[in-house]
Write an enzyme that holds these catalytic residues in place. Sequence first.
Site, PDB file in Angstrom:
ATOM      1  N   LEU A  95     -24.878  12.844   2.237  1.00 33.34           N
ATOM      2  CA  LEU A  95     -24.665  11.548   1.672  1.00 33.34           C
ATOM      3  C   LEU A  95     -24.400  11.618   0.503  1.00 33.34           C
ATOM      4  CD1 LEU A  95     -27.538   9.235   3.621  1.00 33.34           C
ATOM      5  CD2 LEU A  95     -24.948   9.784   4.535  1.00 33.34           C
ATOM      6  N   ASP A  96     -23.292  10.767   0.073  1.00 25.80           N
ATOM      7  CA  ASP A  96     -22.875  10.439  -1.338  1.00 25.80           C
ATOM      8  C   ASP A  96     -24.235  10.118  -2.247  1.00 25.80           C
ATOM      9  OD1 ASP A  96     -20.310  11.581  -0.715  1.00 25.80           O
ATOM     10  OD2 ASP A  96     -19.623   9.239  -0.671  1.00 25.80           O
ATOM     11  N   LYS A  97     -24.059  10.381  -3.478  1.00 26.48           N
ATOM     12  CA  LYS A  97     -25.030   9.892  -4.409  1.00 26.48           C
ATOM     13  C   LYS A  97     -25.572   8.556  -4.282  1.00 26.48           C
ATOM     14  CE  LYS A  97     -26.616  10.107  -9.334  1.00 26.48           C
ATOM     15  NZ  LYS A  97     -26.228  10.598 -10.783  1.00 26.48           N
TER      16      LYS A  97
END
Length: 236
Positions: free
Chosen positions: A101-103
Amino acid sequence: MRLDRYLANLQYGTRSDVKKMIKANRVAINGQKVRNGSVSVVPGATVTVDGKTVGGSLQVYYLMNKPSGVLTANSDAAQKTVLDLIAPADRRPGLYPVGRLDKDTTGLLLLTNDGALGHDLLSPKRHVPKTYLVSLAAALTPAMADQLAEGITFQEFTSAPATVAVRPGSEGRLIELTIHEGKFHQVKRMLKAVGNQVTDLQRIQMGPLHLPASLPSGQYRKLTEAELAALLEAKK
């Protein structure tokens, strides 16, 4: 499994620390003190350290509600990662996040040291669905929804047809989007490709796993037996 490795895997220290503990006559198996770390721990054996029973599964499965601002990575020299959110007693060798998952993306994240399961869930051949709750800068139009449902061609891949559902009362700006890949920034790129922009992104489902409403951001828990059974079935 060797006693010293067993205790090290349960986070009772490094292999060196554990060997010193064993030699100091602090460890027993089935009530008998053991001073040799190479002794095998057979299934069902009771291991104690300083008279207290030790245990816990060597293979673990955690469901996390990933918060924003944390990297989905095993480690990073400068920034906090999802592994930093795992309590020391719950860590195991080989523990890692399944997928990415992206930051700034939040929501459901599976962490395990079961490498075979993780590989199967991420395999393109499995097409494990992932559902996101997506907030949009502009209302989703029927034309945009049709494009998403047909699949979008990028330079390196073409997305499989996505399932789109608009949340009632959101005026088209909050949707549930289900995809079958997990490419870098995929959801954001898909919405950009149809002329929209993602303002907030949360994963709410992966295969049979749902993000529990009762699980606070930044917290995690072990999978239930039913969840693990469903996950193992989904990878077949």
